[in-house]
Structures are given as C-alpha cells and as structure tokens.
Scaffold this active site. Sequence first.
Site, short mmCIF file in Angstrom:
data_model
loop_
_atom_site.label_atom_id
_atom_site.label_comp_id
_atom_site.label_asym_id
_atom_site.label_seq_id
_atom_site.Cartn_x
_atom_site.Cartn_y
_atom_site.Cartn_z
N ASP A 243 57.36 67.55 47.64
CA ASP A 243 57.43 66.32 46.85
C ASP A 243 56.98 66.62 45.41
OD1 ASP A 243 57.12 63.76 45.73
OD2 ASP A 243 56.60 62.89 47.67
N HIS B 154 60.62 63.58 47.84
CA HIS B 154 60.07 62.24 47.79
C HIS B 154 60.96 61.19 48.45
CE1 HIS B 154 57.08 59.43 46.37
NE2 HIS B 154 58.01 58.67 45.84
N SER C 49 55.58 55.12 49.34
CA SER C 49 55.28 55.42 47.95
C SER C 49 54.52 54.27 47.29
CB SER C 49 56.56 55.76 47.20
OG SER C 49 56.27 56.36 45.97
#
Length: 364
Positions: free
Chosen positions: A212, A241, A147
């Site tokens: 996500d 996520h 991320s």
Amino acid sequence: MGGVTSSMAAKLAFFPPQPPTYELEEEAESGLVTMTRFPHRENVEIMRLTTRRNHQIVAVYVRHPMAVSTVLYSHGNAADLGQLYDLFLQLSFHLRVNLLGYDYSGYGQSAGKPSENNTYADIEAAYKCLIEKFGAKEEEIILYGQSVGSGPTVDLASRLPNLRAVVLHSPILSGLRVMYPVKRTYWFDIYKNIDKIPHVNCPVLIIHGTADDVVDCSHGKQLWELCREKYEPLWIKGGKHCDLELYPEYIKHLKKFVTTVEKPRSERPIWRIADRVEPSRRSTDCMEPPRRSTDRKLKLRNKEPPKTEHRYSSVDGFDKIKFSLDHFEKSRRSVDCLERPRKNMDQIERGRKSVDRLDRIWAG
C-alpha cells in the site's frame, strides 16, 4: 478556529467522485426509490436518511435470508454507492450477512459537504436506521471501515460496548499521520484512530496490503497492536490500497472471521485482551491541549520493538526516517485514494470490471 481547521482538513481528505456515479429515481405512486444503472431487486432497499446535522444522505440495504449478522459499511474516500453497489451484493451473498452501506454528506446524492464531524453524524444515522427500521441489535452488528471510513467506524465502535465485531480495511492511524510520521496527537488532526482503538471492546480484524503506497501497512500493524481484543490480522502480500478484494484470501479470511464472531464467546478461540488505557479525548474537541499519543505508550512498553520492513513503522522509530521529495509529493494527496477521480466514466468501468473479476475469483 476549529471550524477553519475542519474546513481545511476536508479539502485535503475528501474527494467525492465528480460527477456522482449514480442518480436516484422515485416512483410517484409507490414511493419506490431506485438507483440508475441498477435494476430493482427485491432484497435491496434504497433510502434517504436524515442525520442529526439535518443532511439527507443515501443508504443501500441488502437483505440476506439466512443472515444472523448485519454489516454497516463505511467506504473509502474516492468512491460512492454507485461504484460499491455490486460489491455490497457480493459481500452479502458470500458472508451471509445483511449489509447497509451509505454515502457520506457531499458524496453521491447525499446532501451537505464532507467533513469529519459530518461523517460521524452520517454513520450514527445509518446505525440508528439499522436499529429502528430493520430491527438489528447492537450485539449483531459488525462495523466495517475502509481507509477514511475507518475514522467514523472506530469513533462509533469506541462508544458502543456490545458490538459483535469491527473490520478495518486499509485503516489510518490518523489523518495527519498519513502525510507525516508525527509522534504525538495534535488538536488539529482528524480521525484520531490511534487514540480511540484501545477503547473498542469487541473483536477487531485488520486487513492491509503490504504494498500500500497510500496508507502504509504500518498503520494497520500499529492499530492491531493497540486493539484490546485482537483477531488474526490479514496482511495481503503485494496488496495495494484499492485492490484487496481481488485477492482470494480476502473473502476467505472475512468468512472465517464472521463465522467465528457469530459463535458464542465460550466457543471462540482465546484472544489477547489488552490492558485498559486512560480515556481518550473527543476528536472534535479542538481546544484541549495536545497530549502524547498512544503510540508513545506502546514504545515505552516494548523495550525491544520488533523489526519490520515498512517505511513508516512507528516501532522502528520515526526519527530515523529520511524524507524524499517524492514522499512529500505523495503527502499532498488525500487520505484515501488521494488522486481526484477523473470526470469521465473510465473509473466506473474499471470498477465494474474489478467486480466481474472478483466474482470469478470468489466463485473459484
């Protein structure tokens, strides 16, 4: 102006767990540093590193006796080393790699404040530690960015031509593109992965969940299209996520990737090598005028872009997207897990339960 913008971006993008999920203890006689809540292990070393911005950051090094590769892990937004410690042990064991994870400035027990430039200095300090302290070589290192961690990972990878490989886990095209589907790169944007990924010379594996709702899967798909040396991506159906490690295909695909990149180049499958593009400008240079983003070039090359099911897919054209109030509400959250971590210990317990479940999945 650049400092003000960086400060504003930091407030939107970084949410370190408060309070930190661990503390450090140091034995007076031996100087041994340990993390509270975790017993000392002979193959684990806890250390403090000094960055070029004079911040003391905390790092964890896990040694595997049969390792031929070393993973440098840059974690996501709302986590610190206390939450990731068990995961690091599992990854080192199952992938047969050495692994170094670190906390960004302002995270855990690392000094300083979180910012884009500080994370670049943080990962450089971690990389320098692998080279100078543990004797790793550039061509043996695999950079892993999750991320927000894809930002410092791609930035460093674009400047190291001989890396073994890169793994991008739920990556972002850029900070601004998480919140708004903009078509160009603006000077005030952060983590401009979309402009830097074409300059990464090693094999790149991208892992993203199709469900996500924090960083849409289209981010991962477009980054994969822009990679010079593509490896078979992993799109985890139904993955969100922060739960991809719980899917059996996650560790299986990672194992296959690590095994493949450890082979001599002559024995690897032939991957598509993209054409070189113009040099990207530095993300920290805020005074340069904005230019058209690399995603525009991609659209010009592909006259008939493939259809996708994803909401923000750039290949479908951003001009067709309809914004709802819910979308704008989501955009106010952070670049990673977005919601500020709760101050109680519920989140830590959930993380430990997830690792226990991960153990059972990988063991099966």
